[in-house]
Design a protein around this motif. Sequence first.
Motif, PDB file in Angstrom:
ATOM      1  N   TYR A 142       0.853  -1.187   0.000  1.00  0.00           N
ATOM      2  CA  TYR A 142       0.000   0.000   0.000  1.00  0.00           C
ATOM      3  C   TYR A 142       0.885   1.232   0.000  1.00  0.00           C
ATOM      4  N   ALA A 143       0.343   2.304  -0.539  1.00  0.00           N
ATOM      5  CA  ALA A 143       1.036   3.591  -0.541  1.00  0.00           C
ATOM      6  C   ALA A 143      -0.004   4.688  -0.709  1.00  0.00           C
ATOM      7  N   LYS A 144       0.169   5.753   0.012  1.00  0.00           N
ATOM      8  CA  LYS A 144      -0.759   6.881  -0.071  1.00  0.00           C
ATOM      9  C   LYS A 144      -0.704   7.476  -1.481  1.00  0.00           C
ATOM     10  N   GLY A 145      -1.869   7.660  -2.084  1.00  0.00           N
ATOM     11  CA  GLY A 145      -1.951   8.276  -3.399  1.00  0.00           C
ATOM     12  C   GLY A 145      -1.777   7.315  -4.565  1.00  0.00           C
ATOM     13  N   LEU A 146      -1.647   6.000  -4.268  1.00  0.00           N
ATOM     14  CA  LEU A 146      -1.473   5.004  -5.324  1.00  0.00           C
ATOM     15  C   LEU A 146      -2.504   3.897  -5.193  1.00  0.00           C
ATOM     16  N   THR A 147      -2.916   3.374  -6.327  1.00  0.00           N
ATOM     17  CA  THR A 147      -3.710   2.158  -6.366  1.00  0.00           C
ATOM     18  C   THR A 147      -2.770   1.039  -6.789  1.00  0.00           C
ATOM     19  N   ILE A 148      -2.650   0.011  -5.960  1.00  0.00           N
ATOM     20  CA  ILE A 148      -1.707  -1.083  -6.199  1.00  0.00           C
ATOM     21  C   ILE A 148      -2.484  -2.379  -6.413  1.00  0.00           C
ATOM     22  N   SER A 149      -2.057  -3.117  -7.434  1.00  0.00           N
ATOM     23  CA  SER A 149      -2.725  -4.366  -7.753  1.00  0.00           C
ATOM     24  C   SER A 149      -1.683  -5.448  -8.024  1.00  0.00           C
ATOM     25  N   PRO A 206      -1.299   6.207 -10.130  1.00  0.00           N
ATOM     26  CA  PRO A 206      -1.647   7.299  -9.217  1.00  0.00           C
ATOM     27  C   PRO A 206      -3.168   7.422  -9.108  1.00  0.00           C
ATOM     28  N   GLU A 207      -3.621   7.711  -7.909  1.00  0.00           N
ATOM     29  CA  GLU A 207      -5.049   7.953  -7.725  1.00  0.00           C
ATOM     30  C   GLU A 207      -5.384   9.326  -8.256  1.00  0.00           C
ATOM     31  N   ASN A 208      -6.566   9.471  -8.783  1.00  0.00           N
ATOM     32  CA  ASN A 208      -7.004  10.757  -9.321  1.00  0.00           C
ATOM     33  C   ASN A 208      -7.301  11.690  -8.143  1.00  0.00           C
TER      34      ASN A 208
END
Length: 76
Positions: A40-47, A70-72
Amino acid sequence: MSFEVSPIQLPAFDKNSFTIKVVIQNKGTSYIWDMPVDAYAKGLTISPSSRTITSLAPFEKKELMYEYSPENQFAN
């Protein structure tokens, strides 16, 4: 246990996401079973954000590939 993260961000096919490689090594003398690995990371969507390494022998390395984007930040 050691973790290595590749410093180079590789663009994925859709060009809005990137791929990163994480290498996990068991530096101990015992087997590791069913080890959860959460990313996990703030501001990112990880898959995928959660995985389980079913077994890791002493001094064995496993490579995990993750895709992230990056998250919108400007969404309504």
